[in-house]
Design a protein around this motif. Structure first.
Motif, PDB file in Angstrom:
ATOM      1  N   CYS A   1       3.565  -0.970   7.560  1.00  0.00           N
ATOM      2  CA  CYS A   1       3.703  -2.166   8.388  1.00  0.00           C
ATOM      3  C   CYS A   1       4.797  -1.906   9.419  1.00  0.00           C
ATOM      4  O   CYS A   1       5.928  -1.595   9.059  1.00  0.00           O
ATOM      5  CB  CYS A   1       4.052  -3.378   7.522  1.00  0.00           C
TER       6      CYS A   1
ATOM      7  N   ALA B   1       6.194  -4.037  11.283  1.00  0.00           N
ATOM      8  CA  ALA B   1       7.170  -5.126  11.329  1.00  0.00           C
ATOM      9  C   ALA B   1       8.272  -4.962  10.279  1.00  0.00           C
ATOM     10  O   ALA B   1       9.451  -5.116  10.577  1.00  0.00           O
ATOM     11  CB  ALA B   1       6.462  -6.466  11.153  1.00  0.00           C
ATOM     12  N   CYS B   2       7.876  -4.616   9.036  1.00  0.00           N
ATOM     13  CA  CYS B   2       8.886  -4.593   7.982  1.00  0.00           C
ATOM     14  C   CYS B   2       9.004  -3.244   7.283  1.00  0.00           C
ATOM     15  O   CYS B   2       9.858  -3.067   6.415  1.00  0.00           O
ATOM     16  CB  CYS B   2       8.600  -5.673   6.936  1.00  0.00           C
TER      17      CYS B   2
ATOM     18  N   TYR C   1       6.812  -1.930   5.229  1.00  0.00           N
ATOM     19  CA  TYR C   1       6.077  -1.875   3.960  1.00  0.00           C
ATOM     20  C   TYR C   1       5.055  -0.735   3.978  1.00  0.00           C
ATOM     21  O   TYR C   1       4.364  -0.535   4.978  1.00  0.00           O
ATOM     22  CB  TYR C   1       5.365  -3.211   3.726  1.00  0.00           C
TER      23      TYR C   1
ATOM     24  N   CYS D   1       0.265  -8.311   6.348  1.00  0.00           N
ATOM     25  CA  CYS D   1       1.144  -7.492   5.517  1.00  0.00           C
ATOM     26  C   CYS D   1       1.476  -8.229   4.221  1.00  0.00           C
ATOM     27  O   CYS D   1       1.889  -9.396   4.263  1.00  0.00           O
ATOM     28  CB  CYS D   1       2.427  -7.175   6.286  1.00  0.00           C
TER      29      CYS D   1
ATOM     30  N   CYS E   1       5.567  -9.094   4.573  1.00  0.00           N
ATOM     31  CA  CYS E   1       6.136  -9.990   5.589  1.00  0.00           C
ATOM     32  C   CYS E   1       5.089 -10.883   6.249  1.00  0.00           C
ATOM     33  O   CYS E   1       5.409 -11.672   7.133  1.00  0.00           O
ATOM     34  CB  CYS E   1       6.871  -9.185   6.660  1.00  0.00           C
TER      35      CYS E   1
HETATM   36 ZN    ZN Z   1       5.303  -6.155   6.868  1.00  0.00          ZN
END
Ligand code: ZN
Ligand code: ZN
Length: 729
Positions: free
Chosen positions: A437, A439-440, A442, A477, A480
């Motif tokens: 991911c 964004a985070c 993961y 995700c 997140c």
């Molecule tokens: Zn994420």
């Protein structure tokens, strides 16, 4: 003497194909006249098993004679020969597998063993039935010529159930009659089509023919891809057929080798009997019986064919002897090449190991004169080896997010313009080995294993390559909840196919990978499409590296030569060299000089340097020196013990107790326990102990002593022992 009845009955020991190391005693009814090696049916627990009367000196059973059970009957198949029983004992002793489990491999026809199931034929015998149906009409049309046809085939061809045919038999329209059993294999003809051999090939064939029938010998048939190794060893097979003895040809993946079977047929008029896991149980039973009866003169098979009970085996050939597929990694852990040499030794027959890139073990044996080396230097028809160049990814790599360097892309373009095929090799299935991911951060991991999930876009799944766990790719995700935030990291062959489609729109691309192949037949069709030039670019995993001849293929691109070089496996360099050498050798076998481009970040690695220079001997010399210095095989012996449990602490503490129980011996080094590189597989935590000893030490005996004194695994604990391990994960 049976004390209660006063009657004498012979007591024999019967080895049963279950996880037991010794046979059980049974009473043998006199009328059976049993001798060692006979296959018998015996009761064990609540079940009946087909077992084998083993040697008389087997462990005496402590139970009273009158509690012994009777042998039920003797099976109507040839007895297991002395050398075969000796071989089974040897493999069990060496691998530490229970004797019964090794026997099980030799009795692999399971419940299908026994008298041949009667084949029923049908033919027209009387007037049409009073009541006609569409199904009946189809059957009668099929049999209108009055000839006999197998009942099951007639039903299948007419598209009716067996009941429809039974109905017609009841009414007297058809009659049923027994058919003779199908032969498992027609006899090959050694004079069917004599080949045109070069002087070098003829000389090698002459030497092999002299060794046939002259007792035990090991010959390394050493020749580059396309040098005619197969044509040469076929002449030894021809000699065996003339002497009316049997030959076993082991192949790493028989299911993939339609071309080999065709070549055999071109030389000998018929295909050899085949033995592999995809055979139907009935076909397997027939082939087993044909091998045991001496009816199948040549059997070509995967590693398990080594345990077929041949009536009169005279020659073993191990093709591509270096191939890792010869190692069985579950159940009885054995290396089929090594055990084939043992079998040849026990049976006092010659064995031929064929390879363009021998295993380091075999190369050492050849250099030291323990094995004869027969070298075939030239390519058949005077073809030259491909030109090999490295592409340094640190200096001329592809643009970000792409995996094909400009120089390789240019070479593919040129090949397409010349109407030649290109092969792009990447030993990685799926689209991408890791999804994360953005964004985070993961990362998708397997819930059961310490491994990332591999993105398989064709199947629309994230898949674990260790346990098979699969899940659809979610939209958001899991950590997140960001949408559309996933990034694919690294290439798999599906991603390569996407890049190729962008670079070369309109080219005909075939992606070949074991997870995309639904059947052997489909795979054979795809290989034929490549052979016939219906494909421009082949993108494949190691599936394409093995034994196929693609006449129009002139360019090979190796996408990531570093894969496999970087891990802590002592065989990594050897295996990478063999695989890349084999893949590169696919180029230019028929027309012109082929070209192989190797993408790597380590152009100075000895493996890459040897490939570019075409200097095989330099690679072996360096690798042999390194092994000798580190006391690795073949200069020392290795064994691995993997202890696993669902509970991590339990696995670890048992592994420690086990290591502590190792007998003191200054010559043996016990390393570990350490958490395995893949610490979690299928929900089981794994710890490894590696044992190293000098070559002269009997490591199997040492381990047996050790395990006898060590605490037994209890509850959920599992202990896997691997002598000569090939995998260190
Ligand atoms: Zn994420
Ligand atoms: Zn898994």
């Amino acid at each position: 003497m049976d004390r209660e009845t006063g009657m004498t009955k012979r007591i024999v020991d019967v080895l049963v194909p279950v996880a037991l190391d010794h046979g059980y005693s049974y009473r043998a009814p006199d009328e059976l006249r049993l001798t060692a090696g006979d296959l018998v049916r015996v009761p064990l627990g609540s079940r009946a098993y087909a077992g084998v009367v083993w040697a008389d000196q087997a462990q005496p059973d402590q139970r009273l004679d009158n509690r012994l059970k009777d042998i039920t009957d003797r099976l109507d198949v040839p007895p297991l020969r002395d050398d075969m029983r000796h071989f089974i004992d040897w493999v069990a002793d060496y691998t530490l597998a229970p004797r019964g489990m090794v026997l099980r491999m030799a009795l692999r026809m399971g419940e299908h063993l026994g008298p041949e199931r009667l084949r029923i034929g049908v033919r027209l015998a009387g007037p049409p039935p009073a009541r006609m149906t569409a199904a009946r009409t189809r059957v009668l049309a099929l049999l209108a010529d009055g000839l006999t046809q197998s009942k099951s085939e007639a039903a299948e061809e007419a598209g009716v159930s067996a009941g429809v045919i039974d109905g017609l038999i009841d009414e007297g329209t058809l009659e049923a009659l027994p058919l003779p059993p199908e032969p498992a294999a027609r006899p090959p003809d050694p004079g069917f089509c004599r080949p045109d051999l070069t002087p070098a090939q003829q000389a090698a064939a002459d030497v092999l023919q002299q060794r046939v029938g002259a007792g035990y010998s090991v010959t390394l048939l050493d020749g580059v891809t396309g040098s005619g190794k197969t044509a040469v060893y076929f002449e030894a097979v021809a000699e065996m057929i003339r002497q009316n003895r049997q030959t076993l040809i082991l192949m790493p993946e028989i299911a993939l080798t339609a071309q080999f079977l065709d070549r055999f047929a071109a030389r000998f008029g018929v295909r050899p009997a085949e033995w592999h896991s995809e055979l139907s149980p009935r076909k397997r039973a027939r082939t087993w019986q044909a091998a045991a009866a001496g009816e199948a003169q040549v059997v070509a098979g995967a590693r398990s064919a080594l345990f077929l009970p041949f009536a009169d085996l005279g020659l073993i050939i191990v093709d591509e002897e270096h191939d890792p597929a010869y190692k069985q990694e579950d159940g009885v852990r054995y290396h089929a090449r090594d055990m084939a040499v043992v079998r040849a030794n026990i049976s006092k027959i010659p064995i031929v190991l064929a390879s363009a890139t021998p295993s380091v073990e075999t190369e050492v044996n050849a250099r030291r004169g323990r094995y004869h080396r027969l070298a075939l230097p030239e390519r058949f028809g005077g073809q030259t080896l491909p030109m090999v160049e490295a592409i340094d990814l640190t200096a001329e790599g592809p643009p970000r997010g792409r995996f094909i360097a400009p120089r390789l892309a240019e070479a593919v373009k040129l090949a397409l313009e010349r109407k030649q095929q290109a092969l792009l090799f990447l030993n990685r299935r799926g689209f991408a080995p890791l999804t994360l991911c953005r964004a985070c951060g993961y990362r998708f991991g397997c819930p059961n294993c310490s491994a990332w999930l591999v993105d398989h876009r064709f199947r629309r799944r994230l898949v674990c390559h260790h346990c098979g766990f699969a899940m659809p790719r979610p939209d958001a995700c899991p950590q997140c909840q960001a949408l559309d935030s996933f990034a694919a990291c690294g290439p798999g062959i599906e991603r390569l196919a996407e890049e190729i489609a962008t670079l070369f729109p309109g080219s005909r691309v075939l992606v070949m990978s074991s997870d995309l192949v639904t059947s052997v037949e489909r795979l054979r069709d795809e290989l034929r499409e490549i052979e016939d030039g219906l494909v421009d670019i082949v993108i494949g995993t190691q599936l394409v590296a093995k034994g196929h001849h693609f006449p129009k293929l002139n360019l090979v691109g190796i996408i990531d030569a570093d894969l496999g070089l970087a891990n802590g496996d002592p065989r990594a360099a050897e295996r990478t060299f063999q695989l890349l050498h084999q893949v590169a050798g696919r180029a230019g076998r028929a027309e012109g000089r082929g070209e192989a481009l190797i993408q790597t970040t380590q152009p100075d690695h000895p493996v890459i340097r040897a490939l570019v220079a075409g200097d095989r001997d330099a690679f072996y010399s360096a690798e042999i020196a390194a092994r000798e210095k580190d006391h690795y095989p073949p200069f020392g012996r290795l064994a691995s013990l993997v202890i696993s449990a669902r509970d991590r602490a339990l696995a670890e503490s048992h592994a420690r107790k086990l290591a502590a129980a190792a007998p003191r011996d200054d010559r043996v080094r016990v390393l570990g326990p350490a958490e395995a590189p893949i610490a979690l597989v299928r929900g089981r935590h794994r710890f490894r102990i590696l044992v190293r000893s000098p070559r002269a030490l009997d490591l199997s005996a040492y381990l047996r002593r050790w395990l006898a004194a060590a605490p037994a695994p209890t509850r959920d604990l599992k202990r896997e022992i691997d002598i000569d391990p090939m995998s260190f994960l």
